[in-house]
Write a protein that holds these residues in place. Sequence first.
Motif, PDB file in Angstrom:
ATOM      1  N   GLN A 171      -2.472 -19.863  25.136  1.00  0.00           N
ATOM      2  CA  GLN A 171      -3.878 -20.288  25.278  1.00  0.00           C
ATOM      3  C   GLN A 171      -4.662 -19.593  23.890  1.00  0.00           C
ATOM      4  O   GLN A 171      -5.598 -20.282  23.393  1.00  0.00           O
ATOM      5  CB  GLN A 171      -4.642 -19.262  26.494  1.00  0.00           C
ATOM      6  N   VAL A 172      -4.047 -18.588  23.249  1.00  0.00           N
ATOM      7  CA  VAL A 172      -4.715 -17.961  22.125  1.00  0.00           C
ATOM      8  C   VAL A 172      -4.294 -18.772  20.793  1.00  0.00           C
ATOM      9  O   VAL A 172      -5.007 -19.062  19.914  1.00  0.00           O
ATOM     10  CB  VAL A 172      -4.822 -16.588  21.793  1.00  0.00           C
ATOM     11  N   ASN A 173      -2.934 -18.793  20.796  1.00  0.00           N
ATOM     12  CA  ASN A 173      -2.315 -19.384  19.561  1.00  0.00           C
ATOM     13  C   ASN A 173      -2.385 -20.767  19.485  1.00  0.00           C
ATOM     14  O   ASN A 173      -2.197 -21.268  18.367  1.00  0.00           O
ATOM     15  CB  ASN A 173      -0.814 -18.610  19.298  1.00  0.00           C
ATOM     16  N   GLY A 174      -2.270 -21.543  20.779  1.00  0.00           N
ATOM     17  CA  GLY A 174      -2.230 -22.907  20.807  1.00  0.00           C
ATOM     18  C   GLY A 174      -3.188 -23.568  19.795  1.00  0.00           C
ATOM     19  O   GLY A 174      -2.845 -24.280  18.848  1.00  0.00           O
ATOM     20  N   PRO A 175      -4.409 -23.306  19.927  1.00  0.00           N
ATOM     21  CA  PRO A 175      -5.434 -23.891  19.273  1.00  0.00           C
ATOM     22  C   PRO A 175      -5.526 -23.463  17.732  1.00  0.00           C
ATOM     23  O   PRO A 175      -5.560 -24.341  16.727  1.00  0.00           O
ATOM     24  CB  PRO A 175      -6.888 -23.311  19.756  1.00  0.00           C
ATOM     25  N   LEU A 176      -4.985 -22.380  17.551  1.00  0.00           N
ATOM     26  CA  LEU A 176      -4.705 -22.216  15.961  1.00  0.00           C
ATOM     27  C   LEU A 176      -3.573 -22.641  15.396  1.00  0.00           C
ATOM     28  O   LEU A 176      -3.742 -23.385  14.418  1.00  0.00           O
ATOM     29  CB  LEU A 176      -4.656 -20.317  15.834  1.00  0.00           C
ATOM     30  N   PHE A 177      -2.554 -23.089  16.143  1.00  0.00           N
ATOM     31  CA  PHE A 177      -1.489 -23.716  15.680  1.00  0.00           C
ATOM     32  C   PHE A 177      -2.017 -25.385  15.268  1.00  0.00           C
ATOM     33  O   PHE A 177      -1.360 -25.981  14.531  1.00  0.00           O
ATOM     34  CB  PHE A 177      -0.302 -23.752  16.357  1.00  0.00           C
ATOM     35  N   LEU A 178      -2.710 -25.879  16.258  1.00  0.00           N
ATOM     36  CA  LEU A 178      -3.291 -26.864  16.052  1.00  0.00           C
ATOM     37  C   LEU A 178      -4.094 -27.335  14.893  1.00  0.00           C
ATOM     38  O   LEU A 178      -3.912 -28.197  14.010  1.00  0.00           O
ATOM     39  CB  LEU A 178      -4.249 -27.645  16.987  1.00  0.00           C
ATOM     40  N   VAL A 179      -4.892 -26.273  14.492  1.00  0.00           N
ATOM     41  CA  VAL A 179      -5.971 -26.573  13.326  1.00  0.00           C
ATOM     42  C   VAL A 179      -5.028 -25.938  12.138  1.00  0.00           C
ATOM     43  O   VAL A 179      -5.044 -26.885  11.152  1.00  0.00           O
ATOM     44  CB  VAL A 179      -6.852 -25.190  13.288  1.00  0.00           C
ATOM     45  N   LEU A 180      -3.786 -25.278  12.237  1.00  0.00           N
ATOM     46  CA  LEU A 180      -2.985 -25.186  10.855  1.00  0.00           C
ATOM     47  C   LEU A 180      -2.192 -26.507  10.778  1.00  0.00           C
ATOM     48  O   LEU A 180      -2.057 -27.039   9.689  1.00  0.00           O
ATOM     49  CB  LEU A 180      -1.824 -24.165  11.301  1.00  0.00           C
ATOM     50  N   ILE A 181      -1.864 -27.283  11.762  1.00  0.00           N
ATOM     51  CA  ILE A 181      -1.193 -28.519  11.667  1.00  0.00           C
ATOM     52  C   ILE A 181      -2.139 -29.377  10.905  1.00  0.00           C
ATOM     53  O   ILE A 181      -1.672 -30.270  10.058  1.00  0.00           O
ATOM     54  CB  ILE A 181      -0.463 -29.076  12.876  1.00  0.00           C
ATOM     55  N   PHE A 182      -3.548 -29.518  11.336  1.00  0.00           N
ATOM     56  CA  PHE A 182      -4.293 -30.454  10.804  1.00  0.00           C
ATOM     57  C   PHE A 182      -4.528 -30.120   9.158  1.00  0.00           C
ATOM     58  O   PHE A 182      -4.702 -31.068   8.515  1.00  0.00           O
ATOM     59  CB  PHE A 182      -5.677 -30.147  11.600  1.00  0.00           C
ATOM     60  N   LEU A 183      -4.592 -28.633   8.901  1.00  0.00           N
ATOM     61  CA  LEU A 183      -4.782 -28.343   7.420  1.00  0.00           C
ATOM     62  C   LEU A 183      -3.422 -28.777   6.881  1.00  0.00           C
ATOM     63  O   LEU A 183      -3.902 -29.158   5.589  1.00  0.00           O
ATOM     64  CB  LEU A 183      -4.878 -26.938   7.343  1.00  0.00           C
ATOM     65  N   MET A 184      -2.371 -28.963   7.553  1.00  0.00           N
ATOM     66  CA  MET A 184      -1.155 -29.435   6.420  1.00  0.00           C
ATOM     67  C   MET A 184      -1.378 -31.121   6.134  1.00  0.00           C
ATOM     68  O   MET A 184      -0.781 -31.320   5.157  1.00  0.00           O
ATOM     69  CB  MET A 184      -0.086 -29.547   7.477  1.00  0.00           C
ATOM     70  N   GLY A 185      -2.169 -31.644   6.925  1.00  0.00           N
ATOM     71  CA  GLY A 185      -2.415 -32.993   6.434  1.00  0.00           C
ATOM     72  C   GLY A 185      -3.448 -33.266   5.745  1.00  0.00           C
ATOM     73  O   GLY A 185      -3.394 -34.077   4.766  1.00  0.00           O
ATOM     74  N   VAL A 186      -4.556 -32.446   5.775  1.00  0.00           N
ATOM     75  CA  VAL A 186      -5.723 -32.434   4.978  1.00  0.00           C
ATOM     76  C   VAL A 186      -5.593 -31.858   3.620  1.00  0.00           C
ATOM     77  O   VAL A 186      -5.888 -32.273   2.592  1.00  0.00           O
ATOM     78  CB  VAL A 186      -6.747 -32.336   5.479  1.00  0.00           C
ATOM     79  N   GLY A 187      -5.102 -30.502   3.539  1.00  0.00           N
ATOM     80  CA  GLY A 187      -5.018 -29.740   2.433  1.00  0.00           C
ATOM     81  C   GLY A 187      -4.251 -30.573   1.276  1.00  0.00           C
ATOM     82  O   GLY A 187      -4.884 -30.265   0.026  1.00  0.00           O
ATOM     83  N   PRO A 188      -3.029 -30.939   1.492  1.00  0.00           N
ATOM     84  CA  PRO A 188      -2.576 -31.626   0.130  1.00  0.00           C
ATOM     85  C   PRO A 188      -3.325 -32.802  -0.514  1.00  0.00           C
ATOM     86  O   PRO A 188      -3.064 -33.247  -1.438  1.00  0.00           O
ATOM     87  CB  PRO A 188      -1.150 -32.166   0.663  1.00  0.00           C
TER      88      PRO A 188
END
Length: 792
Positions: A391-408
């Motif tokens: 419940q806590v880490n799941g949303p954080l991982f989703l945001v991390l994956i989103f940044l993987m697509g946008v950051g580069p």
Amino acid sequence: MAELGQATLIIALALSAYGMVTPLLGVRRGVPSLVVSGRRATYLTLLSLTIATTALVVAFLDNQFNLQYVAEHSNLAMPRVYTWVAFYAGNEGSLLYIALSLSLVSALVMWTSPSRLGTLRPYANSVLMLILTFFLAVMVTLANPFTELANAPLDGRGINPLLQHPGMFFHPPLLMTGLIAVSVPFALAMGAMLSGRVDDDWVDIGRTWGIIAWALLGTGLLLGAWWAYTILGWGGYWAWDPVENAALMPWLGLTAFIHSIMVQKRRGMFRLWNMVLVNVTFVLASFGMFINRGGSVPSVHSFGASTLGWIFLSFMAVAAVASFSLFIHKMSILKSVESLESTLSREASFLLNNLLLLGVAFVTLWGVIFPLISQLFGKGTITVGQPFYNQVNGPLFLVLIFLMGVGPLLPWRHGSWATLRKAIALPGSVAVGVTVVLAVLGVRQPYALLGFGVSTLVAASIFQEWVRGTIARKRASGGSYPIAFLGLMSANRPRYGGYIVHLAIVMLAFGVVGSSFYDLEKDVLLPVGGSATIGDYEIEFIKIDVMPFSDRTERTATVDVYKNGKYIDTMVAWQGFYPDFRMLSTRVAIRSTPVDDLYVMFSEVQPDGQSAAFRLLMNPLVWWMWVAGPVMILGTVVALWPARQRAVAYVTRPDRASPLPQGTGGERTMSILIITLLIIVSLGFVVYPLVTRRPESEASEELAQQATQQLRQARERIYEEIRALQQEFFLAHMSKEEYQARLAEARVQAATLLQQQEQVQETLAQAEAAVEAQMERITGASSAGVDAQEKG
């Protein structure tokens, strides 16, 4: 082998202590020969520990049950192939493996690190040897794998049945090597602060070893998930066990460090932040050692009978206090030259990415230590379950994956919303389209839809970058599209290797989301000839086979599998009961496809002997998780290319003989000869630099060469930035005006560095002339002495 092992461990301890002290003395007192001597002691420590490791492996192969460790982790019935697993199955052997791994990476670092690091290198050598000395001291005094028994048994206890699995050949050693390899970037960072050389010279080698440690830990974690999935029979692959978390937390820290160190290499930023990341990651790795060595946190993986937990806890505390005290003391000289120019830039996305990674790491840490806190306040041992982490880490991982697509997709320094919208338009459209299609097909879970959509966004953005870059390169250089693509990959290996790793993370995310939200499970009791259905599959129970062995009883259940009424496969599920351990071990029958896994676990046989209980599961998309491992390794290799291949030698031994409680006379003689030879070689190799001196002009020449190398490196970085600017412009990540302005600035910097390099070349030529003049004087004096003797 006991005598040989004991002696080589003591020699290794003496050499590591020597290698810890002498580089410090050499730097402090200005005696280069001490530095060289200490570095050679590092190489000889590896030799000593290799001999000790070989001695213990031979003791296992020869059934030398006079060694307590061999008797506790081996027996005559154990398959020979699991000798290597038995070697590190217990506390003492795993400590020897960790020491061997640390000595290996230390020797490699000292051998490959460039001389331009100057005094940073001996400081780093001392830090590495300090860590190794700690492990060896614990092993020699408290956890010696060569302790002998007064009365040797005729047979041993044997290896833990759960360790008799192919995954155990790689999962534990990769995790242990990855945890201890964190010491390398930590030692380099400590060396930079201790020497006062806080420039960016250590960044390349620190990044390389950070990626190596990251890849080892990541591969080990994935293999551990595969092991749990195939042997434990519960249908899952990750339970947030404290020992799993102990390896995950430093992996998260390394992930942040690898991204952040690229910003320091490219922009000269985040120096303070990178030191913090290195310190935090090393402390988390030390915490993992504590958990594994009998820490009070409950775990099915840890060495529960060990009493060494307090020692490793003390080591972790000392490491944390010492490293952060040094960081605070040197903070004034660690400030970066550049600063963050815009929140809409690649640097800013990396910073946010790092904060999220540390957030996941510290949430996980809180869950691991919460049982200790509950005990401290008299609430009993309250463990944190899987729902908390999800419940806590799941949303954080989703945001991390989103940044993987946008950051580069963001440019360096500063970007614009218009450029970002243009870059993300196509990947975003693909992600929305896939999400709509999945919703139409029946995927209704909001988190599942969000996870699939975000993962699709990342994959689409990666492929967009590849396609755009390939087209731009083909237009610029001509040739075919495959040649243009390979040229694109080789032009910026760290970036495109990172893209491949990101693609592996996307595959992992697909597997996690699919199996977490849409798995099916059923427990059934089937007679021979009976059948059960789960999803589109039908399983028919065919037969039971029983095979008795001296240390276990094996049973296998054979089932036929049908899908939509059509026969597709025959599967065999296995279980073994080990009376000495009072343990039932299983091997799950799995039929894996890119769409789903059919998972058949044979749990127990009924008293009639003709019926059995089964657990049936259908896990969607799990196949993608296991494919992600090789893709991640490929991306790592591309990012680190060129990589050296290691030669592996295989030794064929005769079948297992009867136990040899005592070493033979020839074996003892050979041990004495090896020990004597090792001592002689160590003394000669280490002492030789102390009795040699270099002329001062030679030292000046070396300093000039180091300066030349530093300037060449700086100029190469400028040229790399020019190439990256061209690529960013081709990919439409910046306007033409911004591209021309930054290109002119980079060319001015390159011209300035070229002038400085020419000045240093003149100094180098003067130093070489001084060396030649000194050699002529020495030769002339020698000739005069010979003439005088002849006249006499």
